[in-house]
Design a protein around this motif. Structure first.
Motif, PDB file in Angstrom:
ATOM      1  N   LYS A 136      32.342  45.247  77.389  1.00  0.00           N
ATOM      2  CA  LYS A 136      31.434  45.233  76.243  1.00  0.00           C
ATOM      3  C   LYS A 136      30.419  46.364  76.360  1.00  0.00           C
ATOM      4  O   LYS A 136      29.807  46.548  77.404  1.00  0.00           O
ATOM      5  CB  LYS A 136      30.700  43.890  76.171  1.00  0.00           C
ATOM      6  CG  LYS A 136      31.611  42.692  75.956  1.00  0.00           C
ATOM      7  CD  LYS A 136      30.812  41.403  75.904  1.00  0.00           C
ATOM      8  CE  LYS A 136      31.721  40.198  75.722  1.00  0.00           C
ATOM      9  NZ  LYS A 136      30.946  38.924  75.665  1.00  0.00           N
ATOM     10  N   LEU A 189      31.851  43.980  68.106  1.00  0.00           N
ATOM     11  CA  LEU A 189      31.220  42.723  68.480  1.00  0.00           C
ATOM     12  C   LEU A 189      29.872  42.601  67.791  1.00  0.00           C
ATOM     13  O   LEU A 189      29.225  43.591  67.467  1.00  0.00           O
ATOM     14  CB  LEU A 189      30.996  42.661  69.999  1.00  0.00           C
ATOM     15  CG  LEU A 189      32.215  42.506  70.906  1.00  0.00           C
ATOM     16  CD1 LEU A 189      31.841  42.905  72.322  1.00  0.00           C
ATOM     17  CD2 LEU A 189      32.708  41.079  70.884  1.00  0.00           C
ATOM     18  N   ASP A 248      28.542  36.717  71.927  1.00  0.00           N
ATOM     19  CA  ASP A 248      29.143  37.837  71.213  1.00  0.00           C
ATOM     20  C   ASP A 248      30.530  37.447  70.713  1.00  0.00           C
ATOM     21  O   ASP A 248      31.324  36.841  71.451  1.00  0.00           O
ATOM     22  CB  ASP A 248      29.260  39.052  72.132  1.00  0.00           C
ATOM     23  CG  ASP A 248      27.913  39.655  72.473  1.00  0.00           C
ATOM     24  OD1 ASP A 248      26.963  39.401  71.720  1.00  0.00           O
ATOM     25  OD2 ASP A 248      27.825  40.378  73.485  1.00  0.00           O
ATOM     26  N   HIS A 249      30.823  37.794  69.482  1.00  0.00           N
ATOM     27  CA  HIS A 249      32.132  37.474  68.924  1.00  0.00           C
ATOM     28  C   HIS A 249      32.639  38.651  68.112  1.00  0.00           C
ATOM     29  O   HIS A 249      31.855  39.453  67.595  1.00  0.00           O
ATOM     30  CB  HIS A 249      32.067  36.214  68.041  1.00  0.00           C
ATOM     31  CG  HIS A 249      31.106  36.345  66.890  1.00  0.00           C
ATOM     32  ND1 HIS A 249      29.746  36.224  67.032  1.00  0.00           N
ATOM     33  CD2 HIS A 249      31.322  36.591  65.576  1.00  0.00           C
ATOM     34  CE1 HIS A 249      29.153  36.383  65.856  1.00  0.00           C
ATOM     35  NE2 HIS A 249      30.091  36.615  64.962  1.00  0.00           N
ATOM     36  N   GLU A 250      33.947  38.764  68.006  1.00  0.00           N
ATOM     37  CA  GLU A 250      34.551  39.891  67.302  1.00  0.00           C
ATOM     38  C   GLU A 250      34.284  39.798  65.809  1.00  0.00           C
ATOM     39  O   GLU A 250      34.353  38.726  65.204  1.00  0.00           O
ATOM     40  CB  GLU A 250      36.064  39.942  67.562  1.00  0.00           C
ATOM     41  CG  GLU A 250      36.735  41.157  66.915  1.00  0.00           C
ATOM     42  CD  GLU A 250      38.189  41.308  67.312  1.00  0.00           C
ATOM     43  OE1 GLU A 250      38.688  40.434  68.060  1.00  0.00           O
ATOM     44  OE2 GLU A 250      38.816  42.293  66.894  1.00  0.00           O
TER      45      GLU A 250
END
Length: 520
Positions: free
Chosen positions: A278, A316, A324-326
């Motif tokens: 990330k 993200l 955190d998410h796509e």
């Protein structure tokens, strides 16, 4: 301006023909309409928060007639130079950006907004929003410094505060924001008031973020100005518009973010072994800062190789207390519009997975590039970096064909629900490689992928790396674009005499032997 045009408003009205104004704020300008840009007469001569399109009924017929006459005169002029769209980052392509104007002034530079290193990282940490470092860097490279004031403004906006200590940098910053620093010498009062107004606004914003202490060490004055303009207008594209005017970027050149957003965007990478990295810095050039605050990013340093090859790049976002998410942000509408009308696409040299590919993985980009019958030129780096240090197809670093595959996979949005299955030839038709570069060029693999033109360009060794000679690189780009244009202009003849036409056009465009490049 038409003599019958009158304005009764208290603001100053400036008339600009539609064709002379850049596409900003997502507004599509049509050359058959008049556009009025209203500039508020406020204390610092700041533009108002919006650019408005107004049509006045008084003397409407006469006004439109004069505009039509003016456009008719333009139709008699020489044809416009070709329009080029460049995907790149904020560093590597800078060495060519200025020279490219010798070929065409119509260049759209598309840059990512996911940088999380250096001065940009500190601004994003305290104020949030998209990263502006790469955009600021390209704007300064395109800035007009042909006179004394232009040079002074560029020097001011390119200046970095002291890297030695936060307190020393803070003292220097106060001298600048108060107008006492020697950098202001050579900047006229109107420019000084305008630039200072946004620097003051930026300072006020970081003071309001009382929970976060801002570190000025190694800070970029240009980034601070950019952040001040963005937070004032609440619009990144408005800030780019203002910065372009202040930096005096020549008409025809434009700089646009690949995503039009006011939110923080983070880049992520999935490796072939399933691990996830990330942050752009962690993917490209991870470093452990020796002191708190922003550090100068040095991309020339060879860091550790990746644990495994990069499989795909994604975005993200962190929202509230969620992890955190796509996310799948929409591309800038201005980018999609440019892709539908440009005469060539360049994939510039630079960090493959953190500078180029982030602009390619967005919905609609691959479809529009594939649909166009135009030169699509990949420019190969002169040396390997951390991102290309591992190859999925074989042991060792990536080769030129692997770079084309990475572009193809990104444009096909591999690994997503909207994945395409288009071949490499839909996205890359030519490749420019530097003489003496360390990346292996397998000509047969490139031909199998549909890369029909492979051109070797003169390069120089600088600071231990191989870099294109700018004039030679631009000459090679010009040759490919002009040959394609000539083939299109005489398409009917080309169908019956393809190979002969190519040879005649090649000799016609290059009446003298090409200087600085040759076909492999």
């Amino acid at each position: 301006m038409p003599t019958a045009f009158r304005a009764t408003r208290t603001s100053s009205i400036v008339w600009t023909p539609a064709y002379a104004r850049p596409k900003q704020f997502g507004v599509e300008h049509h050359p058959s309409r008049s556009h009025l840009t209203r500039v508020c007469r406020c204390r610092c001569s700041l533009p108002v928060r919006e650019t408005l399109t107004e049509t006045y009924s008084a003397s409407h017929t006469q006004f439109e007639t004069e505009v039509a006459a003016q456009e008719g005169d333009e139709d008699m002029q020489a044809p416009q130079p070709p329009s080029i769209l460049v995907f790149s980052g904020g560093t590597a392509f800078n060495s060519v950006a200025g020279t490219l104007r010798s070929f065409t002034t119509r260049v759209a530079h598309v840059l990512p907004v996911s940088d999380d290193g250096g001065s940009t990282a500190e601004i994003v940490r305290v104020l949030g929003g998209p990263a502006v470092g790469d955009i600021r860097s390209r704007c300064l490279r395109l800035a007009d410094d042909s006179n004394t004031e232009g040079k002074a403004v560029r020097e001011l906006l390119a200046h970095r505060l002291s890297p030695r200590s936060s307190q020393e940098a803070k003292t220097e910053w106060y001298e600048i924001v108060e107008g006492q620093h020697q950098l202001w010498e050579g900047v006229s009062e109107p420019y000084k008031h305008t630039i200072r107004a946004f620097l003051v606004h930026f300072h006020a914003q970081i003071l309001r973020a009382s929970s976060e202490r801002f570190c000025f060490r190694n800070g970029s004055v240009g980034n601070f100005f950019f952040a001040g303009a963005r937070t004032f207008f609440n619009s990144l594209e408005a800030a780019i518009f203002l910065f372009s005017r202040v930096a005096r970027i020549p008409e025809g050149s434009s700089v646009m973010p690949v995503i039009s957003t006011e939110e923080r965007i983070t880049l992520g990478a999935v490796l072939d072994d399933g691990s996830v990295i990330k942050g752009q810095n962690q993917i490209s050039h991870p470093s452990v800062p020796d002191t708190p605050g922003p550090n100068q990013v040095n991309k020339s340093l060879a860091g550790p190789e990746l644990e495994a090859p990069v499989q795909r790049i994604f975005y993200l976002r962190h929202e509230g207390r969620q992890q955190d998410h796509e996310v799948f942000p929409d591309p800038n509408p201005a980018l999609l519009a440019e892709l539908e009308g440009c005469d060539a696409v360049l994939y510039g040299m630079g960090s493959l997975y953190t500078s180029i590919c982030p602009s390619l993985i967005l919905q609609g980009v691959g479809e529009r590039i594939a649909a166009r019958d135009i030169p699509k030129i990949a420019i190969l780096n002169g040396s390997h970096d951390r991102e290309t240090s591992r190859c999925a197809a074989a042991a060792g670093p990536m080769g030129a064909a692997d770079v084309v595959l990475a572009l193809q996979h990104s444009l096909n949005r591999r690994g997503t629900d909207s994945e395409l299955s288009l071949p490499g030839v839909a996205y890359v038709t030519a490749m420019l490689v530097p003489t003496g570069g360390e990346i292996h060029v397998d000509k047969q693999r490139l031909l199998d992928l549909g890369v029909r033109r492979i051109v070797q360009v003169d390069a120089v060794q600088h600071a231990g790396s191989c870099q294109f000679e700018p004039e030679a690189l631009v000459s090679a780009i010009k040759c490919i674009v002009e040959e394609h244009t000539a083939c299109q202009d005489d398409g009917n003849h080309a169908q019956g005499n393809g190979s002969l036409l190519h040879e005649s056009l090649h000799s016609e465009v290059q009446q003298a032997p090409p200087v600085g490049f040759h076909d492999l």
